[in-house]
Design a protein around this motif. Structure first.
Motif, PDB file in Angstrom:
ATOM      1  N   THR A   1      30.567  -5.292 -29.284  1.00 47.44           N
ATOM      2  CA  THR A   1      30.261  -4.580 -29.411  1.00 47.44           C
ATOM      3  C   THR A   1      29.004  -3.342 -30.574  1.00 47.44           C
ATOM      4  O   THR A   1      28.655  -2.622 -30.177  1.00 47.44           O
ATOM      5  CB  THR A   1      31.426  -3.751 -28.713  1.00 47.44           C
ATOM      6  OG1 THR A   1      32.042  -3.263 -30.496  1.00 47.44           O
ATOM      7  CG2 THR A   1      32.151  -4.177 -28.066  1.00 47.44           C
ATOM      8  N   HIS A   2      29.650  -4.020 -31.210  1.00 45.33           N
ATOM      9  CA  HIS A   2      28.410  -3.449 -32.712  1.00 45.33           C
ATOM     10  C   HIS A   2      29.557  -3.908 -34.116  1.00 45.33           C
ATOM     11  O   HIS A   2      30.201  -4.976 -34.272  1.00 45.33           O
ATOM     12  CB  HIS A   2      29.052  -2.169 -32.593  1.00 45.33           C
ATOM     13  CG  HIS A   2      30.557  -1.502 -32.747  1.00 45.33           C
ATOM     14  ND1 HIS A   2      31.246  -2.003 -32.804  1.00 45.33           N
ATOM     15  CD2 HIS A   2      30.842  -0.836 -34.161  1.00 45.33           C
ATOM     16  CE1 HIS A   2      32.508  -1.353 -33.046  1.00 45.33           C
ATOM     17  NE2 HIS A   2      32.635  -1.058 -34.229  1.00 45.33           N
ATOM     18  N   ASP A   3      28.575  -4.442 -35.083  1.00 49.83           N
ATOM     19  CA  ASP A   3      28.618  -5.006 -36.649  1.00 49.83           C
ATOM     20  C   ASP A   3      29.600  -4.361 -37.542  1.00 49.83           C
ATOM     21  O   ASP A   3      29.253  -4.451 -38.073  1.00 49.83           O
ATOM     22  CB  ASP A   3      27.417  -4.771 -36.832  1.00 49.83           C
ATOM     23  CG  ASP A   3      26.812  -3.022 -37.638  1.00 49.83           C
ATOM     24  OD1 ASP A   3      26.433  -2.369 -36.647  1.00 49.83           O
ATOM     25  OD2 ASP A   3      26.877  -3.332 -38.693  1.00 49.83           O
TER      26      ASP A   3
ATOM     27  N   ALA B   1      33.170  -4.071 -39.206  1.00 50.27           N
ATOM     28  CA  ALA B   1      33.672  -5.040 -40.160  1.00 50.27           C
ATOM     29  C   ALA B   1      35.268  -5.614 -38.831  1.00 50.27           C
ATOM     30  O   ALA B   1      35.027  -6.860 -38.879  1.00 50.27           O
ATOM     31  CB  ALA B   1      34.710  -4.580 -41.100  1.00 50.27           C
ATOM     32  N   ASP B   2      35.926  -3.997 -38.440  1.00 53.01           N
ATOM     33  CA  ASP B   2      36.903  -4.440 -37.510  1.00 53.01           C
ATOM     34  C   ASP B   2      36.663  -5.191 -36.512  1.00 53.01           C
ATOM     35  O   ASP B   2      37.978  -5.367 -35.264  1.00 53.01           O
ATOM     36  CB  ASP B   2      37.906  -3.778 -37.614  1.00 53.01           C
ATOM     37  CG  ASP B   2      36.684  -1.686 -36.926  1.00 53.01           C
ATOM     38  OD1 ASP B   2      35.434  -2.299 -37.070  1.00 53.01           O
ATOM     39  OD2 ASP B   2      37.220  -1.376 -36.321  1.00 53.01           O
ATOM     40  N   HIS B   3      35.088  -4.707 -36.190  1.00 55.11           N
ATOM     41  CA  HIS B   3      34.819  -6.223 -34.594  1.00 55.11           C
ATOM     42  C   HIS B   3      34.553  -6.854 -35.329  1.00 55.11           C
ATOM     43  O   HIS B   3      33.978  -8.427 -33.962  1.00 55.11           O
ATOM     44  CB  HIS B   3      34.153  -4.759 -34.088  1.00 55.11           C
ATOM     45  CG  HIS B   3      34.661  -3.728 -33.789  1.00 55.11           C
ATOM     46  ND1 HIS B   3      35.283  -3.607 -31.992  1.00 55.11           N
ATOM     47  CD2 HIS B   3      35.136  -2.691 -33.815  1.00 55.11           C
ATOM     48  CE1 HIS B   3      36.046  -3.065 -31.803  1.00 55.11           C
ATOM     49  NE2 HIS B   3      36.017  -2.118 -33.022  1.00 55.11           N
ATOM     50  N   SER B   4      33.572  -7.425 -36.125  1.00 57.08           N
ATOM     51  CA  SER B   4      32.254  -8.134 -36.601  1.00 57.08           C
ATOM     52  C   SER B   4      33.217  -9.706 -37.965  1.00 57.08           C
ATOM     53  O   SER B   4      31.977 -11.081 -37.833  1.00 57.08           O
ATOM     54  CB  SER B   4      31.401  -8.475 -37.080  1.00 57.08           C
ATOM     55  OG  SER B   4      31.629  -7.504 -38.119  1.00 57.08           O
TER      56      SER B   4
ATOM     57  N   THR C   1      34.949   0.852 -26.306  1.00 62.43           N
ATOM     58  CA  THR C   1      35.533   0.935 -27.005  1.00 62.43           C
ATOM     59  C   THR C   1      34.559   1.181 -28.276  1.00 62.43           C
ATOM     60  O   THR C   1      32.808   1.199 -28.468  1.00 62.43           O
ATOM     61  CB  THR C   1      36.437  -0.411 -27.815  1.00 62.43           C
ATOM     62  OG1 THR C   1      37.431   0.001 -28.809  1.00 62.43           O
ATOM     63  CG2 THR C   1      34.882  -1.362 -28.598  1.00 62.43           C
ATOM     64  N   ASP C   2      34.704   1.675 -29.467  1.00 63.67           N
ATOM     65  CA  ASP C   2      34.374   2.311 -29.955  1.00 63.67           C
ATOM     66  C   ASP C   2      33.049   3.073 -29.460  1.00 63.67           C
ATOM     67  O   ASP C   2      32.629   3.447 -29.936  1.00 63.67           O
ATOM     68  CB  ASP C   2      33.811   1.337 -31.304  1.00 63.67           C
ATOM     69  CG  ASP C   2      35.000   0.633 -32.060  1.00 63.67           C
ATOM     70  OD1 ASP C   2      35.659   0.701 -31.720  1.00 63.67           O
ATOM     71  OD2 ASP C   2      34.903   1.139 -33.354  1.00 63.67           O
ATOM     72  N   LEU C   3      33.700   4.959 -29.253  1.00 64.74           N
ATOM     73  CA  LEU C   3      33.264   5.685 -28.604  1.00 64.74           C
ATOM     74  C   LEU C   3      33.567   6.973 -28.821  1.00 64.74           C
ATOM     75  O   LEU C   3      34.224   7.144 -29.153  1.00 64.74           O
ATOM     76  CB  LEU C   3      32.382   5.523 -27.209  1.00 64.74           C
ATOM     77  CG  LEU C   3      33.956   5.699 -26.094  1.00 64.74           C
ATOM     78  CD1 LEU C   3      32.867   6.385 -24.955  1.00 64.74           C
ATOM     79  CD2 LEU C   3      34.411   4.711 -25.876  1.00 64.74           C
TER      80      LEU C   3
ATOM     81  N   THR D   1      34.175   9.650 -35.334  1.00 64.42           N
ATOM     82  CA  THR D   1      33.596   8.215 -34.310  1.00 64.42           C
ATOM     83  C   THR D   1      34.486   7.718 -32.567  1.00 64.42           C
ATOM     84  O   THR D   1      33.970   6.976 -32.110  1.00 64.42           O
ATOM     85  CB  THR D   1      33.662   7.573 -35.605  1.00 64.42           C
ATOM     86  OG1 THR D   1      34.776   6.938 -35.712  1.00 64.42           O
ATOM     87  CG2 THR D   1      32.710   7.916 -36.601  1.00 64.42           C
ATOM     88  N   HIS D   2      35.362   8.721 -33.363  1.00 65.31           N
ATOM     89  CA  HIS D   2      36.209   7.824 -31.930  1.00 65.31           C
ATOM     90  C   HIS D   2      37.154   8.617 -30.352  1.00 65.31           C
ATOM     91  O   HIS D   2      37.329   9.789 -30.483  1.00 65.31           O
ATOM     92  CB  HIS D   2      37.200   7.128 -32.571  1.00 65.31           C
ATOM     93  CG  HIS D   2      37.638   5.599 -32.939  1.00 65.31           C
ATOM     94  ND1 HIS D   2      36.789   4.304 -31.948  1.00 65.31           N
ATOM     95  CD2 HIS D   2      37.271   5.767 -33.940  1.00 65.31           C
ATOM     96  CE1 HIS D   2      36.815   3.525 -33.210  1.00 65.31           C
ATOM     97  NE2 HIS D   2      36.463   4.277 -34.152  1.00 65.31           N
ATOM     98  N   LEU D   3      37.226   8.469 -28.922  1.00 67.27           N
ATOM     99  CA  LEU D   3      37.628   9.496 -28.638  1.00 67.27           C
ATOM    100  C   LEU D   3      39.070   9.541 -29.180  1.00 67.27           C
ATOM    101  O   LEU D   3      40.118   9.055 -29.855  1.00 67.27           O
ATOM    102  CB  LEU D   3      38.193   8.941 -26.515  1.00 67.27           C
ATOM    103  CG  LEU D   3      36.357   8.601 -26.454  1.00 67.27           C
ATOM    104  CD1 LEU D   3      36.874   7.570 -25.107  1.00 67.27           C
ATOM    105  CD2 LEU D   3      35.482   9.616 -25.861  1.00 67.27           C
TER     106      LEU D   3
ATOM    107  N   THR E   1      42.401   1.440 -25.759  1.00 65.94           N
ATOM    108  CA  THR E   1      43.036   0.327 -26.964  1.00 65.94           C
ATOM    109  C   THR E   1      42.028   0.900 -27.972  1.00 65.94           C
ATOM    110  O   THR E   1      42.263   2.772 -27.979  1.00 65.94           O
ATOM    111  CB  THR E   1      42.041  -1.138 -26.446  1.00 65.94           C
ATOM    112  OG1 THR E   1      41.895  -2.140 -27.836  1.00 65.94           O
ATOM    113  CG2 THR E   1      40.259  -0.228 -25.963  1.00 65.94           C
ATOM    114  N   HIS E   2      42.078   0.153 -29.555  1.00 69.08           N
ATOM    115  CA  HIS E   2      41.776   0.832 -30.643  1.00 69.08           C
ATOM    116  C   HIS E   2      42.934   2.324 -31.092  1.00 69.08           C
ATOM    117  O   HIS E   2      41.995   2.814 -31.222  1.00 69.08           O
ATOM    118  CB  HIS E   2      40.339   0.752 -30.498  1.00 69.08           C
ATOM    119  CG  HIS E   2      39.629   0.506 -31.921  1.00 69.08           C
ATOM    120  ND1 HIS E   2      39.717   1.469 -32.698  1.00 69.08           N
ATOM    121  CD2 HIS E   2      38.680   0.220 -32.294  1.00 69.08           C
ATOM    122  CE1 HIS E   2      39.384   1.442 -33.877  1.00 69.08           C
ATOM    123  NE2 HIS E   2      38.070   0.371 -33.183  1.00 69.08           N
ATOM    124  N   MET E   3      44.109   1.701 -30.918  1.00 67.71           N
ATOM    125  CA  MET E   3      44.632   2.943 -31.166  1.00 67.71           C
ATOM    126  C   MET E   3      45.324   3.078 -32.687  1.00 67.71           C
ATOM    127  O   MET E   3      45.088   2.143 -33.080  1.00 67.71           O
ATOM    128  CB  MET E   3      45.961   2.910 -30.723  1.00 67.71           C
ATOM    129  CG  MET E   3      45.539   2.977 -28.750  1.00 67.71           C
ATOM    130  SD  MET E   3      47.322   2.622 -27.665  1.00 67.71           S
ATOM    131  CE  MET E   3      46.731   0.623 -27.798  1.00 67.71           C
TER     132      MET E   3
HETATM  133 ZN   LIG Z   1      36.889  -0.229 -34.602  1.00 66.03          ZN
END
Ligand SMILES: [Zn+2]
Ligand SMILES: [Zn+2]
Length: 274
Positions: free
Chosen positions: A87-89, A91-94, A189-191, A220-222, A242-244
């Motif tokens: 989804t993107h780079d 840290a919490d995703h990569s 996620t992350d939008l 940065t988040h909904l 998610t991403h709560m």
């Molecule tokens: Zn994230």
């Protein structure tokens, strides 16, 4: 129309939930114990596609549905990966990328492709050059063997026989991220906002997995109200949040969910038509 399974292997925000250092905010509810966000897609003939490789990846591979007793061999562990949708780079995703090396070895050193937007893939190679064949070669047999495959928004591509379409999402001040639509399911996620050109790609969904950080607005988040707006616009049949953040306690929030909307918990399994 093949049926695939989605496991939410982590539905927590970037620091994981609940956060250490805040004993008053601790929760005894296992549904509030959230790993960093990620998901695993399970297809026909044992095919496996990961969405993101966050810092909890090893635990997510060992115990994807959090059913492991902690001692016996984990019955549902993941020993294969046919591709990663990034989804993107952030840290919490990569930052669990290095843990893919064990899957390389289990698959006879087969290379694992990472699909994503060029911006994020280039950042990944800068952060982890040794995973992509650059830099130190002495320990090559112990390193991950990965390759990047750039994808364009709106153009379908196939991963392990699964047709996927990428769409651009705005992560607010953090730039763009990538959402993925796979048949009747989309993982966003992350939008902070959904660009109009992406909205047109996300009609008629059976299942939407959607970022929802907390009650209060965030850069940065909904937040809750913004997530409800996106759901009202896209009108999916089912939505999983998610991403709560740790403020979103399962027991306190579940009665707020409108029809068709539920909170994720780590290990949640859902099926979708690819
Ligand atoms: Zn994230
Ligand atoms: Zn992010």
């Amino acid at each position: 129309m093949p049926s695939w399974e989605l496991i939410i292997t982590g539905c927590g925000t970037s620091h994981g939930n609940p956060p250490i250092g805040y004993p008053a905010e601790w929760s005894q509810d296992p549904r509030d114990q959230r790993r960093r966000s990620g998901a695993i897609l399970l297809g026909p003939e044992g095919r496996v596609v990961l969405i993101d490789t966050g810092p909890d990846l090893l635990h997510q591979l060992r115990d994807p549905d959090r059913s492991w007793d902690g001692t016996s061999y984990p019955r549902h562990c993941i020993t294969r990966c046919d591709g990663v949708l990034l989804t993107h780079d952030h840290a919490d995703h990569s930052h669990g990328l290095n843990d893919l090396r064990h899957l390389n070895r289990l698959m006879g050193m087969a290379t694992i492709p990472i699909y994503g937007n060029d911006l994020h893939l280039e950042a990944l190679v800068r952060m982890f050059p040794y995973c992509f064949g650059f830099g130190e070669e002495v320990y090559r047999t112990y390193l991950p063997t990965l390759r990047t495959i750039g994808v364009r928004d709106g153009e379908p591509f196939a991963v392990a026989g699964l047709e996927v379409v990428a769409c651009a999402l705005s992560h607010g001040v953090a730039g763009r991220t990538t959402g993925f639509r796979c048949g009747g399911m989309a993982y966003l996620t992350d939008l902070k906002t959904l660009p109009p050109e992406s909205e047109t790609q996300l009609g008629g969904l059976d299942l939407l997995v959607l970022d929802m950080l907390r009650e209060q607005p965030h850069d940065t988040h909904l937040c809750w109200a913004e997530a409800l707006e996106v759901i009202a616009r896209l009108r999916p049949r089912r939505t999983v949040l998610t991403h709560m953040g740790h403020e979103v306690r399962y027991r306190a929030w579940e009665s707020r969910m409108p029809p068709g909307v539920v909170m994720a918990y780590d290990g949640m399994r859902l099926t979708f038509t690819a």
